[in-house]
Scaffold this motif. Structure first.
Motif, PDB file in Angstrom:
ATOM      1  N   ASP A 119      14.643  33.797   7.463  1.00  0.00           N
ATOM      2  CA  ASP A 119      13.824  34.010   8.649  1.00  0.00           C
ATOM      3  C   ASP A 119      12.358  33.688   8.376  1.00  0.00           C
ATOM      4  OD1 ASP A 119      16.059  34.780  10.029  1.00  0.00           O
ATOM      5  OD2 ASP A 119      15.748  36.932   9.709  1.00  0.00           O
ATOM      6  N   SER A 120      11.849  34.174   7.232  1.00  0.00           N
ATOM      7  CA  SER A 120      10.452  33.896   6.896  1.00  0.00           C
ATOM      8  C   SER A 120      10.223  32.402   6.705  1.00  0.00           C
ATOM      9  CB  SER A 120      10.051  34.647   5.625  1.00  0.00           C
ATOM     10  OG  SER A 120      10.188  36.040   5.789  1.00  0.00           O
ATOM     11  N   VAL A 163      11.868  29.958   8.017  1.00  0.00           N
ATOM     12  CA  VAL A 163      11.929  29.242   9.301  1.00  0.00           C
ATOM     13  C   VAL A 163      10.579  29.307   9.992  1.00  0.00           C
ATOM     14  CG1 VAL A 163      12.944  29.290  11.614  1.00  0.00           C
ATOM     15  CG2 VAL A 163      14.414  29.491   9.616  1.00  0.00           C
ATOM     16  N   ARG A 164       9.982  30.507  10.032  1.00  0.00           N
ATOM     17  CA  ARG A 164       8.689  30.650  10.703  1.00  0.00           C
ATOM     18  C   ARG A 164       7.611  29.821   9.994  1.00  0.00           C
ATOM     19  NH1 ARG A 164      10.318  36.063  10.713  1.00  0.00           N
ATOM     20  NH2 ARG A 164       8.884  36.524   8.999  1.00  0.00           N
ATOM     21  N   ILE A 165       7.604  29.896   8.671  1.00  0.00           N
ATOM     22  CA  ILE A 165       6.587  29.155   7.914  1.00  0.00           C
ATOM     23  C   ILE A 165       6.786  27.654   8.075  1.00  0.00           C
ATOM     24  CG2 ILE A 165       5.741  28.658   5.592  1.00  0.00           C
ATOM     25  CD1 ILE A 165       4.812  31.321   6.729  1.00  0.00           C
ATOM     26  N   ARG A 218       8.142  25.970  10.550  1.00  0.00           N
ATOM     27  CA  ARG A 218       7.721  25.518  11.880  1.00  0.00           C
ATOM     28  C   ARG A 218       6.203  25.488  11.988  1.00  0.00           C
ATOM     29  NH1 ARG A 218      12.291  29.064  15.188  1.00  0.00           N
ATOM     30  NH2 ARG A 218      14.010  27.580  14.858  1.00  0.00           N
ATOM     31  N   ALA A 219       5.543  26.495  11.377  1.00  0.00           N
ATOM     32  CA  ALA A 219       4.079  26.498  11.407  1.00  0.00           C
ATOM     33  C   ALA A 219       3.509  25.306  10.650  1.00  0.00           C
ATOM     34  CB  ALA A 219       3.555  27.801  10.820  1.00  0.00           C
ATOM     35  N   ASP A 247      19.555  27.876  10.734  1.00  0.00           N
ATOM     36  CA  ASP A 247      18.263  27.857  11.406  1.00  0.00           C
ATOM     37  C   ASP A 247      17.223  27.088  10.598  1.00  0.00           C
ATOM     38  OD1 ASP A 247      19.344  29.361  13.408  1.00  0.00           O
ATOM     39  OD2 ASP A 247      18.677  31.284  12.565  1.00  0.00           O
ATOM     40  N   ALA A 287      15.166  23.671  11.368  1.00  0.00           N
ATOM     41  CA  ALA A 287      13.701  23.617  11.293  1.00  0.00           C
ATOM     42  C   ALA A 287      13.223  22.413  10.491  1.00  0.00           C
ATOM     43  CB  ALA A 287      13.170  24.902  10.686  1.00  0.00           C
TER      44      ALA A 287
END
Length: 721
Positions: A75-76, A78-80, A82-83, A131, A135
């Motif tokens: 999860d972490s 994926v967020r990083i 995308r950023a 996910d 990404a």
């Protein structure tokens, strides 16, 4: 002066050079082959010190950045991811295994029988990493594989090729198992690279592999894979060392990784030597400021914050170490230690070692200078090659073995010196000063037993009254011996103390000489100084004996000193050899000593001695004699040694000098009446020797009856008279 087996006593033993040569040979073997790991340990510490003092300047032109996360969960990430994509990152690199949940198949297998509905629901769940795979699908990304851990085989994206006719990958690190990222993640990734860091035996990471073997295939190292993906290439090209002449000894292996900028040198195992940057703070990203970082086309390495390894510059995270490798490849600033450096180091050691062994023969000083200059030169050369060219020349190992060779040679030299000193001391203890023995022990060639011509000052010392003393001690031989030792030992000690060499002992005295076997520029002056102190010591001893023995006979010392050319060397036979001198100066000194008591003076020197020592003593002319006692031989003027330069300036001495000049001028002109009158006047002067004037008055009376002739040169020749 007697010595036995002099040749063997003063010959340097084989151990003087054998031990250093063996250590130098061992050092060359250690440098070339490093069988004990000594060379690697020493050189690594030296090169680490270089990096700590002059690390690579940080170069941000290739925009290699590092982001460390507390946990690498999906999860972490994926967020990083995308950023980073949103900010335009050109390449995202995961440097550590990614934490994902179990696969649906493994969960379904754990369900009990009769759970068909649940099993069907699990089968509809996405695969782990789904996910994150989505990404990274829209960007370039590299996922890690950890070799050596159990798991499935990875999907390698790179294809290895090599330049040359022989496969050079045989030296690359070999692994039999691998833990790969989830299959879907590897499928969507642009590259797959090995995340293995392989520390040296001391735990410090100094190298990074470019190629690793997994079973029968090859896996790219993470830095090599980053470079391939960044360049948009499908192949990783490496060069073998088959054309290197040293490969005959080292074996076939890798030599370089090919890049767009040229070849980046590697060792035979395909590893680059990392050149760490000094300040990496501009490289590090922070979550709180990530949204404002300029990351257009940047290469971002994502790692775990708690994963730290040792480096030459101190602890560093795995992600930062990976970034170092990427930057070194992109800039070409790797440290190099080509195979030819080892033979060069061995050659430097042996060259300096030869100089060390040769100079050990001349003493420790020159040998120590070679060691210090050699170690300093090696250090300076090593530092220059590192700072200017990134070449790693090991100065520590050659310097260590050069020092060990010196220590071994010095130990042998000291042992040899002690043996030689002991032999010389046994042979010359009573003949040579201690300082002279030590010098000859250090440099045996100073004692030239084969013979040489030298100019020496020879002194003969006699003590009158010993014959009468011996007659009075016929019943006490031991007592007479003690008195003899008490008289002669202090006199001989004075001769030795002033640098003289004792030549021979006689029944009533001894002889000594200066300027042999060692050079003594002031030999005449030192001989006169010794004679002066011997006269003072003899007077003191005589007074002590007179107080202790009321019936002790008076002891009168007389010395003759002459200077001239002699033959000096080893003389003897029947297995026994003594160092001595022979020549006219020896005979003249003996003759002067025999005449000295007739003058009533203790110290009498020939004219040549007076010329060389006049600055240190007051000389008074007392006679002229013929050397050989035959008509026509060269006359020699004799002088009394009366005192120091202060005595020469005294009115008493000046008055004596004037009277003596006139006396001997009158005698040479055969003006006997004037000579007799001058002598009678001189008798009244303080310090005049009455026995000397009695002698000359007796001669004048003889010459008046027996005129010496018109060609007479003024010399007294008793053979003719």
């Amino acid at each position: 002066m007697d010595s036995s087996n002099a040749a063997t006593t003063w010959t340097r033993p084989v151990s003087l050079w054998l031990a250093p040569v063996l250590l130098l040979a061992l050092g060359a073997i250690v440098i070339l082959f490093d069988p004990f790991g000594t060379e690697a340990g020493l050189s690594n510490r030296l090169f680490d010190a270089y990096q700590r003092h002059a690390a690579r300047p940080f170069d941000n032109s290739h925009k290699v950045r590092v982001l460390e996360l507390p946990v690498l969960d999906e999860d972490s990430l994926v967020r990083i991811t995308r950023a980073l994509i949103q900010q335009g990152a050109g390449l995202i690199v995961f440097t550590a295994p990614i934490q994902t949940g179990p696969s649906p198949e493994s969960l379904a297998a754990r369900l009990p029988p009769g759970s068909d509905a649940a099993r069907a629901a699990l089968e509809r769940l996405p695969e782990p990493g789904h996910d994150l795979a989505e990404a990274i699908a829209g960007t370039k990304a590299i996922v890690p594989v950890m070799l050596g851990a159990s798991g499935r085989a990875p999907q390698i994206k790179a294809h290895f090729v090599y330049r040359g006719a022989i496969n050079p990958f045989g030296e690359a690190p070999l692994f039999n198992a691998a833990a790969a990222a989830p299959a879907l993640l590897e499928t969507n990734a642009t590259g797959v690279g090995a995340a293995n860091l392989m520390p040296d035996p001391d735990g410090v990471v100094r190298h990074m592999p470019m190629a690793l073997r997994l079973g029968g295939g090859l896996v790219p190292g993470m830095a090599a894979e980053v470079l391939r993906v960044a360049d948009g290439a499908s192949d990783i090209t490496m060069t073998g060392n088959e054309h290197d002449p040293l490969s005959f000894f080292t074996g076939i292996g890798l030599s370089a990784l090919e890049t767009k900028a040229g070849g980046v040198p590697t060792d035979a195992a395909g590893r680059i030597r990392l050149r760490y940057a000094a300040d990496i703070s501009p490289r590090v990203l922070h979550l709180e400021t990530l949204a404002t970082e300029p990351l257009k086309d940047a290469i971002v390495l994502i790692g775990a914050a708690g994963q730290v390894v040792k480096t030459p510059l101190g602890p560093a995270s795995i992600a930062n170490v990976m970034a170092e490798g990427v930057e070194d490849l992109l800039t070409g600033q790797v440290l190099r230690r080509p195979d030819w450096l080892r033979p060069m180091e061995a050659l430097l050691l042996l060259s300096l070692g030869v100089g060390l062994v040769v100079l050990l023969r001349f003493g420790l000083g020159w040998a120590a200078a070679v060691v210090m200059a050699g170690a300093a030169g090696l250090g300076l050369l090593s530092w220059y090659l590192y700072a200017a060219h990134g070449l790693l020349l090991d100065a520590a190992t050659p310097a260590l073995f050069l020092l060990l060779a010196f220590v071994a040679g010095a130990a042998a030299w000291v042992r040899d010196l002690r043996l030689a000193y002991a032999g010389l001391r046994a042979a010359f203890l009573e003949s040579l000063p201690r300082a002279t023995i030590e010098k000859i022990a250090r440099r045996p060639n100073l004692l030239k037993l084969d013979g040489e011509t030298r100019t020496v000052t020879y002194l003969v010392c006699g003590v009158r009254g010993l014959a009468k003393l011996a007659g009075e001690h016929t019943g006490d031989a031991a007592g007479f011996t003690r008195i003899m030792q008490r008289v002669l030992t202090p006199l001989m000690d004075q001769a030795l103390a002033h640098g003289g060499t004792i030549d021979r002992l006689t029944a009533d005295g001894f002889a000594a000489f200066w300027n042999a076997p060692l050079d003594d520029a002031d030999h005449a002056l030192h001989a006169c100084e010794a004679a002066h102190d011997m006269a003072a010591a003899a007077q003191r001893i005589g007074e002590e004996l007179a107080r202790e023995h009321k019936d002790a006979p008076s002891l009168e010392i007389s010395m003759g000193i002459a200077t001239g050319a002699v033959i000096a060397g080893g003389f003897g036979g029947a297995g026994r050899m003594g160092y001595s001198v022979h020549g006219a100066a020896v005979n003249l000194a003996q003759r002067i000593q025999g005449l000295a008591h007739h003058y009533g003076l203790a110290l009498v020197a020939a004219d040549e001695t007076r010329k060389l020592a006049e600055r240190g003593f007051a000389f008074l002319e007392i006679d002229t004699i013929g050397i050989g006692g035959a008509s026509g031989d060269a006359p020699v003027t004799l002088y009394a040694v009366l005192g120091n330069p202060a005595s020469r300036a005294s009115p008493k001495f000046r008055a004596l000098t004037v009277f003596h000049d006139h006396i001997f001028q009158a005698m040479r002109k055969q003006n006997w009446a004037m000579a007799r009158e001058l002598i009678n006047q001189c008798r009244r002067l303080s310090g005049a020797s009455q026995r000397l004037y009695d002698l000359h008055l007796t001669r004048i009376a003889y010459y008046e009856k027996n005129p010496p002739g018109a060609e007479w040169d003024g010399a007294f020749r008793p053979v003719l008279e």
